[in-house]
Write a protein that holds these residues in place. Sequence first.
Motif, PDB file in Angstrom:
ATOM      1  N   UNK A  91       0.830  -1.215   0.000  1.00  0.00           N
ATOM      2  CA  UNK A  91       0.000   0.000   0.000  1.00  0.00           C
ATOM      3  C   UNK A  91       0.858   1.256   0.000  1.00  0.00           C
ATOM      4  N   UNK A  92       1.875   1.304   0.857  1.00  0.00           N
ATOM      5  CA  UNK A  92       2.690   2.507   0.957  1.00  0.00           C
ATOM      6  C   UNK A  92       3.623   2.659  -0.245  1.00  0.00           C
ATOM      7  N   UNK A  93       4.096   1.555  -0.784  1.00  0.00           N
ATOM      8  CA  UNK A  93       4.902   1.649  -2.009  1.00  0.00           C
ATOM      9  C   UNK A  93       4.073   2.238  -3.140  1.00  0.00           C
ATOM     10  N   UNK A  94       2.827   1.803  -3.257  1.00  0.00           N
ATOM     11  CA  UNK A  94       1.953   2.353  -4.296  1.00  0.00           C
ATOM     12  C   UNK A  94       1.750   3.855  -4.113  1.00  0.00           C
ATOM     13  N   UNK A  95       1.629   4.291  -2.863  1.00  0.00           N
ATOM     14  CA  UNK A  95       1.415   5.713  -2.594  1.00  0.00           C
ATOM     15  C   UNK A  95       2.631   6.530  -2.995  1.00  0.00           C
TER      16      UNK A  95
END
Length: 471
Positions: A190-194
């Motif tokens: 999730x945070x990598x995508x952000x």
Amino acid sequence: MRFLLALLVATSASAATPRTFRVDYFHTGNASEERFSLDRLVLEPLPWPGNPSRPIDETNLGKYLFEVRDIATNRLLYSRGFASIYGEWETTPEAKDSNRTFHESFRFPAPEKPVQVLLKKRDAQNVFHERWSLTVDPRDMFVDPSSPPSPGALLPILKSGPSEQKVDLLILGDGYTAQERPKFEKDARRLADILFTFSPFKERKGDFNVWGLMPPSAESGISRPSTGLHRRSPVGATYDAFGSERYVLTFDNRAFRDIASFAPYDVVEILVNGNTYGGGGIFNLYGTVAADSLWSPYVFVHEFGHHFAGLADEYYTSESAYLPAEDRPEPWERNVTALKDPAQLKWKALVQASTPLPTPWDKDAYETHARQVQQQRKQIRSERRPESEMDALFTSQRDWEEKFLGSQKFAGKVGAFEGAMYEARGYYRPQVDCVMFTRDRVPFCSVCQQALSEVIDLYAGKPGRSGAPSP
């Protein structure tokens, strides 16, 4: 196991690719003196992941710089700028009265012959001076080639190409139990995508590999000493660094490095399992973020800006653990300035002729509102009220600031807006709002984006101007 892991993450590496060499050392001192001493010499399990055509750091970033030179010829083989926990701690009140020791590391391609490793530090005029030097012989019997215990399976999150051609980002979990591995994988993705929704990362996504690694923790969560909570998590991350309730660091560099050595990495984000607002970021060391905080998307990206490109904090109304500078030296960070000579402004090329320097904005109204928020924030923490109340306060603050800053006359323009680096006077930021200034839903400013792009090029770009041969 070690051999199979190496094949997994470095299938493109040739037989000539060197191992990763690490110098672990102690950094000791106080506000007025510092000393260095060797701890150990390590050969990490995996091949060197860096770009062989960009061994020399030409960005001029960092409070410190380390160089690796061939003993026989004095030829520069490798260099990197960096910052450190010690470099921050020495500016705190504690450092005026006490000595402390911090553990630090240099990583570079394993040399074939003896090398000299030099550590340099900037002075007030931004000139580097040598502070420590040691000779490293790769054939020394005390070089340790053994592997530490495996932290578990490596998770490929984004694979864009061979490590030597990409920026390798490692997302390292801390405070997750073995049963919480699915949660870690979900949080990391999730945070990598952000991150890749923000420019310039969005446009340069193909220049990155992203890996996940999660050593299982005996207990869920990390330490938060201000509330009496203590955990022995594998990476050692903790809230309350330097007495700041929101500042998350690990002081266990040896454990951090041993665990991270099982992944190819240029940069690391430590993802801690918790919902209390917090994080941290130190240039070329690591960034941290609390995964379950409502504000984790913002904190992840903001702290990654510190870690990846040495971007300075542009905010100045929150309490800081650091003492103000007695004068106003020009910062080495790209996105802040003392503006002693507007004609020499470091980002002047991005300023339109119609934009005045310094650039006016309604600073007094902003500070009045910020003081009110800080008072409420202190009260919520002192009374140990639910995290939802802090989230509500920050949401209200964000909504007000977005509207207020977006209405300023020079909003969206590059200039020199007073207020930055925890100082209301004497330091200036490039734009009225930015990821490095507020929690607003805004991008990195133009100057920050330029700095971030420069570092991406250092790891995934073409050969540098120096033309230095690879080690």
